[in-house]
Scaffold this motif. Structure first.
Motif, PDB file in Angstrom:
ATOM      1  N   VAL A  19      44.831  28.367 -80.142  1.00 53.22           N
ATOM      2  CA  VAL A  19      44.014  29.576 -80.220  1.00 53.22           C
ATOM      3  C   VAL A  19      43.553  29.922 -78.809  1.00 53.22           C
ATOM      4  N   ASP A  20      43.840  31.143 -78.385  1.00 54.98           N
ATOM      5  CA  ASP A  20      43.414  31.629 -77.076  1.00 54.98           C
ATOM      6  C   ASP A  20      42.280  32.629 -77.289  1.00 54.98           C
ATOM      7  N   PRO A  21      41.031  32.209 -77.056  1.00 54.25           N
ATOM      8  CA  PRO A  21      39.898  33.109 -77.297  1.00 54.25           C
ATOM      9  C   PRO A  21      39.997  34.419 -76.521  1.00 54.25           C
ATOM     10  N   ASP A  22      40.514  34.369 -75.298  1.00 55.05           N
ATOM     11  CA  ASP A  22      40.634  35.593 -74.504  1.00 55.05           C
ATOM     12  C   ASP A  22      41.600  36.572 -75.156  1.00 55.05           C
ATOM     13  N   ARG A  23      42.683  36.063 -75.736  1.00 55.08           N
ATOM     14  CA  ARG A  23      43.643  36.931 -76.418  1.00 55.08           C
ATOM     15  C   ARG A  23      43.012  37.543 -77.661  1.00 55.08           C
ATOM     16  N   ILE A  24      42.256  36.756 -78.395  1.00 55.65           N
ATOM     17  CA  ILE A  24      41.578  37.249 -79.602  1.00 55.65           C
ATOM     18  C   ILE A  24      40.592  38.351 -79.216  1.00 55.65           C
ATOM     19  N   HIS A  25      39.789  38.105 -78.185  1.00 54.53           N
ATOM     20  CA  HIS A  25      38.823  39.116 -77.722  1.00 54.53           C
ATOM     21  C   HIS A  25      39.537  40.400 -77.310  1.00 54.53           C
ATOM     22  N   LEU A  64      40.312  32.188 -87.227  1.00 53.73           N
ATOM     23  CA  LEU A  64      39.502  31.157 -87.880  1.00 53.73           C
ATOM     24  C   LEU A  64      40.366  30.194 -88.684  1.00 53.73           C
ATOM     25  N   ALA A  65      41.361  30.704 -89.363  1.00 54.45           N
ATOM     26  CA  ALA A  65      42.256  29.833 -90.134  1.00 54.45           C
ATOM     27  C   ALA A  65      43.015  28.901 -89.211  1.00 54.45           C
ATOM     28  N   THR A  66      43.416  29.398 -88.059  1.00 51.99           N
ATOM     29  CA  THR A  66      44.129  28.571 -87.096  1.00 51.99           C
ATOM     30  C   THR A  66      43.209  27.490 -86.539  1.00 51.99           C
ATOM     31  N   VAL A  67      41.974  27.852 -86.233  1.00 48.23           N
ATOM     32  CA  VAL A  67      41.017  26.877 -85.718  1.00 48.23           C
ATOM     33  C   VAL A  67      40.763  25.796 -86.764  1.00 48.23           C
TER      34      VAL A  67
END
Length: 70
Positions: A19-25, A64-67
């Motif tokens: 999971v890349d938080p920057d990509r999600i944002h 969230l599912a991935t996390v």
């Protein structure tokens, strides 16, 4: 003999992903920016807004599912 406790997300199919938080944002920000581009006077404004918000929700739910699987 005890039963092992399953880990969160272990029931989901497929291997765990990164999971890349920057990509999600960035993805959610891009979708939400599309809300400003909608002509708010037209009769299709609310369905288009709902569609964009639903897509942003889907991105967050998938993250969230991935996390949960990690």
């Amino acid at each position: 003999m005890s039963t092992p406790t399953p880990k969160p997300g272990q029931h989901l199919p497929g291997p765990p992903q990164h999971v890349d938080p920057d990509r999600i944002h960035a993805e959610v920000d891009e979708l939400l920016a599309g809300l400003d581009a909608i002509d708010h006077d037209g009769h299709q404004a609310i369905p288009r807004q709902a569609h964009i918000l639903e897509r942003a929700h889907d991105v967050l739910v998938q993250a969230l599912a991935t996390v949960d699987k990690i």
